[in-house]
Write a protein that holds these residues in place. Structure first.
Motif, PDB file in Angstrom:
ATOM      1  N   HIS A   1      44.158  12.162  18.069  1.00 34.67           N
ATOM      2  CA  HIS A   1      44.805  13.287  17.911  1.00 34.67           C
ATOM      3  C   HIS A   1      45.276  14.210  18.895  1.00 34.67           C
ATOM      4  CE1 HIS A   1      44.425  12.113  13.835  1.00 34.67           C
ATOM      5  NE2 HIS A   1      42.981  12.489  13.908  1.00 34.67           N
ATOM      6  N   GLY A   2      44.448  15.232  19.381  1.00 34.75           N
ATOM      7  CA  GLY A   2      44.748  15.707  20.779  1.00 34.75           C
ATOM      8  C   GLY A   2      46.032  16.582  20.644  1.00 34.75           C
ATOM      9  N   ILE A   3      46.195  17.379  19.633  1.00 34.54           N
ATOM     10  CA  ILE A   3      47.288  18.150  19.443  1.00 34.54           C
ATOM     11  C   ILE A   3      47.267  19.353  19.881  1.00 34.54           C
ATOM     12  CG2 ILE A   3      48.883  19.064  17.665  1.00 34.54           C
ATOM     13  CD1 ILE A   3      48.110  17.051  15.594  1.00 34.54           C
ATOM     14  N   TRP A   4      46.240  20.189  19.841  1.00 36.59           N
ATOM     15  CA  TRP A   4      45.867  21.427  20.287  1.00 36.59           C
ATOM     16  C   TRP A   4      44.863  21.486  21.647  1.00 36.59           C
ATOM     17  CZ3 TRP A   4      49.144  24.427  17.882  1.00 36.59           C
ATOM     18  CH2 TRP A   4      49.681  23.920  16.600  1.00 36.59           C
ATOM     19  N   LEU A   5      45.575  21.090  22.691  1.00 34.44           N
ATOM     20  CA  LEU A   5      44.944  21.000  23.874  1.00 34.44           C
ATOM     21  C   LEU A   5      45.695  21.944  25.014  1.00 34.44           C
ATOM     22  CD1 LEU A   5      44.734  17.074  24.361  1.00 34.44           C
ATOM     23  CD2 LEU A   5      42.570  18.679  23.671  1.00 34.44           C
ATOM     24  N   ASP A   6      44.932  22.567  25.905  1.00 34.65           N
ATOM     25  CA  ASP A   6      45.740  23.551  26.758  1.00 34.65           C
ATOM     26  C   ASP A   6      45.682  22.667  28.051  1.00 34.65           C
ATOM     27  OD1 ASP A   6      43.094  23.527  28.095  1.00 34.65           O
ATOM     28  OD2 ASP A   6      42.457  25.567  27.442  1.00 34.65           O
ATOM     29  N   GLU A   7      46.462  23.260  29.240  1.00 37.11           N
ATOM     30  CA  GLU A   7      46.767  22.511  30.271  1.00 37.11           C
ATOM     31  C   GLU A   7      45.536  21.887  30.999  1.00 37.11           C
ATOM     32  OE1 GLU A   7      49.860  21.508  30.906  1.00 37.11           O
ATOM     33  OE2 GLU A   7      50.409  22.308  29.296  1.00 37.11           O
ATOM     34  N   ALA A   8      44.500  22.673  31.083  1.00 38.03           N
ATOM     35  CA  ALA A   8      43.319  22.235  31.409  1.00 38.03           C
ATOM     36  C   ALA A   8      42.563  21.050  30.841  1.00 38.03           C
ATOM     37  CB  ALA A   8      42.129  23.601  31.531  1.00 38.03           C
ATOM     38  N   ASP A   9      42.544  21.145  29.425  1.00 35.60           N
ATOM     39  CA  ASP A   9      42.181  19.828  28.929  1.00 35.60           C
ATOM     40  C   ASP A   9      43.164  18.752  29.245  1.00 35.60           C
ATOM     41  OD1 ASP A   9      40.474  21.297  27.409  1.00 35.60           O
ATOM     42  OD2 ASP A   9      41.907  21.879  25.612  1.00 35.60           O
ATOM     43  N   LYS A  10      44.250  18.811  29.370  1.00 35.74           N
ATOM     44  CA  LYS A  10      45.313  17.641  29.626  1.00 35.74           C
ATOM     45  C   LYS A  10      44.624  17.188  31.027  1.00 35.74           C
ATOM     46  CE  LYS A  10      48.905  19.257  26.790  1.00 35.74           C
ATOM     47  NZ  LYS A  10      50.543  19.780  26.797  1.00 35.74           N
TER      48      LYS A  10
ATOM     49  N   ARG B   1      39.879  11.923  33.967  1.00 36.91           N
ATOM     50  CA  ARG B   1      38.565  11.036  33.423  1.00 36.91           C
ATOM     51  C   ARG B   1      39.205   9.587  32.851  1.00 36.91           C
ATOM     52  NH1 ARG B   1      36.284  14.123  35.751  1.00 36.91           N
ATOM     53  NH2 ARG B   1      34.740  15.419  35.232  1.00 36.91           N
ATOM     54  N   SER B   2      40.536   9.566  33.223  1.00 38.70           N
ATOM     55  CA  SER B   2      41.109   8.560  32.551  1.00 38.70           C
ATOM     56  C   SER B   2      41.014   7.863  31.337  1.00 38.70           C
ATOM     57  CB  SER B   2      40.898   7.130  33.652  1.00 38.70           C
ATOM     58  OG  SER B   2      41.017   7.329  34.792  1.00 38.70           O
ATOM     59  N   ALA B   3      40.794   8.959  30.468  1.00 38.96           N
ATOM     60  CA  ALA B   3      40.556   8.902  28.951  1.00 38.96           C
ATOM     61  C   ALA B   3      41.869   8.723  28.225  1.00 38.96           C
ATOM     62  CB  ALA B   3      39.706  10.014  28.406  1.00 38.96           C
ATOM     63  N   GLN B   4      41.924   8.519  27.013  1.00 36.93           N
ATOM     64  CA  GLN B   4      43.263   8.249  26.406  1.00 36.93           C
ATOM     65  C   GLN B   4      43.291   9.314  25.050  1.00 36.93           C
ATOM     66  OE1 GLN B   4      44.147   4.444  24.064  1.00 36.93           O
ATOM     67  NE2 GLN B   4      42.456   3.723  24.883  1.00 36.93           N
ATOM     68  N   ILE B   5      44.189   9.455  24.651  1.00 40.81           N
ATOM     69  CA  ILE B   5      44.606   9.913  23.254  1.00 40.81           C
ATOM     70  C   ILE B   5      45.254   9.019  22.385  1.00 40.81           C
ATOM     71  CG2 ILE B   5      45.792  11.976  21.886  1.00 40.81           C
ATOM     72  CD1 ILE B   5      43.478  12.922  23.143  1.00 40.81           C
ATOM     73  N   ALA B   6      44.699   8.638  21.367  1.00 36.61           N
ATOM     74  CA  ALA B   6      45.114   8.085  20.341  1.00 36.61           C
ATOM     75  C   ALA B   6      45.962   8.796  19.205  1.00 36.61           C
ATOM     76  CB  ALA B   6      44.244   6.849  19.605  1.00 36.61           C
ATOM     77  N   HIS B   7      47.248   8.641  19.594  1.00 38.77           N
ATOM     78  CA  HIS B   7      48.288   9.613  18.797  1.00 38.77           C
ATOM     79  C   HIS B   7      48.388   9.140  17.444  1.00 38.77           C
ATOM     80  CE1 HIS B   7      51.693  11.874  17.553  1.00 38.77           C
ATOM     81  NE2 HIS B   7      52.593  11.058  18.143  1.00 38.77           N
TER      82      HIS B   7
END
Length: 436
Positions: free
Chosen positions: A277-286, A292-298
């Motif tokens: 999901h990762g809908i409500w992330l701020d710029e620092a989170d992004k 970290r080379s992680a991924q968001i599964a949209h």
């Protein structure tokens, strides 16, 4: 349409499959409809030997090859669903709730039944066959908190020769009776499953934190320890799906800068981390996800159905893959999720191309999972996970297909109008497991 039950192992013969071959050689740029990232070979033969792709050619192969002719049909790599819940098929289409109420009213009761080994096995069989019947040949899957539910999934995928990533769900608080574990036993269960299944055939283990509210700090620390001990393990969880959920996490973890920071502090963010999901992330989170080379599964269909929010795909500097979620979503078919992803971006004032959506369902997802050499494409050396689709089914879709002027227009119309009825054949490691 039928599924053919076959034993695992390499294909015993050389197989050539004919059709219109489409895959990606790079990541397509946002908004580009004419791009060298797309590889399209009309009316070619895909050559498969011992379960792996060995080439592609326009000329008909010689008599040493068994041939399956799908001329006039579209051939793609099998889809990769990077976030999906096995036990949630029975709660598809549940009415009237947002995320937290939906979990309490529908999901948790459905998951409690998977404590029964027979129920877990039956659920895994139904789920894995349903993935294949929707064109998905690889997946990152949530079972339940019960160890047996993970075992059933891993054993079922192994029997089908599928690439599957899963792990026992960790959940030791804020969950009903029958759905909580404890830190000590959960760690023992994880270690046993890792020893038995991780790296066996096409299986991999994911340290699976349900989401931050349902794990104590002690359990999160244990999960992080498992990840640090073995860098080949995956990690899957949820993050910032719903505003009420974000606020709950803020109250539970006041020391953390953000929801995502809870996982960072526990050592759970790394290159094999898949966060839904990762809908409500701020710029620092992004930036942290990118670092970290992680991924968001949209999970677009789920985000719309539960009213969770509109994901900012174009503004994401991190890896984005496509997922069905189910049953917050409405279909296991990643084409339907791609359709909803387009609508979400349109509401944000931008346009999602078919290329970006399909790349996120194939090569892009594979590369984010560090599996690009194995799955996600139609290149020599890759495992032959392949799906054959009709370009159009029904008079309306056929009329639309007939007037398409260029490749992106045709593929976008197919992506928008097609569903599992268009699926004609599925091959897993070169073996046909579904035909219509």
């Amino acid at each position: 349409m039928s599924l053919e039950k076959q034993k695992p192992g390499p294909a015993a013969h050389r197989l050539a499959v004919r059709g219109d071959l489409l895959d990606f050689v790079a990541a397509p740029a946002w908004g580009a409809t004419d791009t060298p990232a797309v590889r399209f070979d009309r009316d070619h033969w895909l050559l498969i030997e011992h379960g792996h792709i060995v080439g592609r050619q326009a000329s008909e192969p010689d008599a040493s090859w068994a041939r399956e002719d799908h001329a006039g049909r579209l051939i793609l790599p099998g889809f990769i669903d990077t976030h999906v819940h096995c036990p949630q098929i029975e709660v598809l289409g549940s009415y009237g709730t947002e995320l937290l109420d939906w979990l309490e009213r529908y999901t948790f009761p459905a998951e409690r039944a998977f404590a029964d080994p027979a129920r877990s096995r039956a659920g895994a069989e139904l789920f894995l066959d349903a993935l294949l019947a929707h064109g998905t040949t690889s997946a990152v899957v949530f079972p339940t908190v019960h160890k047996v539910s993970a075992e059933a999934l891993l054993e079922g995928a192994q029997a089908r020769g599928m690439r599957l990533i899963t792990g026992k769900v960790l959940m030791d608080r804020h969950a009903p009776d029958g759905l909580r574990d404890d830190v000590v036993q959960a760690e023992l269960d994880c270690r046993d499953l890792i020893a038995r299944f991780h790296g066996q055939d096409r299986l991999a283990y994911a340290v699976t934190v349900r989401f931050a509210p349902t794990s104590t700090p002690e359990q999160l620390a244990m999960a992080g320890r498992l990840c640090r001990e073995d860098a080949s393990l995956y990690m899957q969880t949820h993050v910032a799906e719903n505003r009420a959920e974000v606020e709950w996490v803020r109250q539970l973890f006041p020391e953390a800068r953000s929801y995502l920071d809870v996982y960072e502090r526990a050592g759970l963010l790394h290159e094999r981390a898949v966060l839904a999901h990762g809908i409500w992330l701020d710029e620092a989170d992004k930036r942290l996800l990118q670092d970290r080379s992680a991924q968001i599964a949209h999970s677009p269909s789920s985000n719309l159905f539960l009213g969770s929010g509109l994901f900012d795909w174009r503004g994401a500097p991190f890896n984005v893959s496509l997922a069905s979620d189910v049953g917050g979503g409405t279909s296991l078919n990643l084409l339907r999720n791609a359709q909803d992803a387009y609508k979400i971006q349109a509401l944000r004032g931008v346009r999602l191309t078919a290329w970006v959506a399909l790349h996120a369902s194939t090569r892009g997802a594979a590369e984010a999972l560090r599996l690009g050499d194995e799955i996600g494409g139609l290149s020599a050396g890759q495992t032959a996970d392949v799906c054959v689709w009709d370009w159009a089914v029904g008079d309306v879709a056929q009329a639309r297909d007939a007037v398409a002027r260029e490749l992106h227009e045709r593929v976008f119309a197919w992506m928008t109008l097609a569903d599992e009825r268009n699926l004609r054949a599925v091959y897993v490691a070169g073996r046909r497991v579904l035909h219509a």
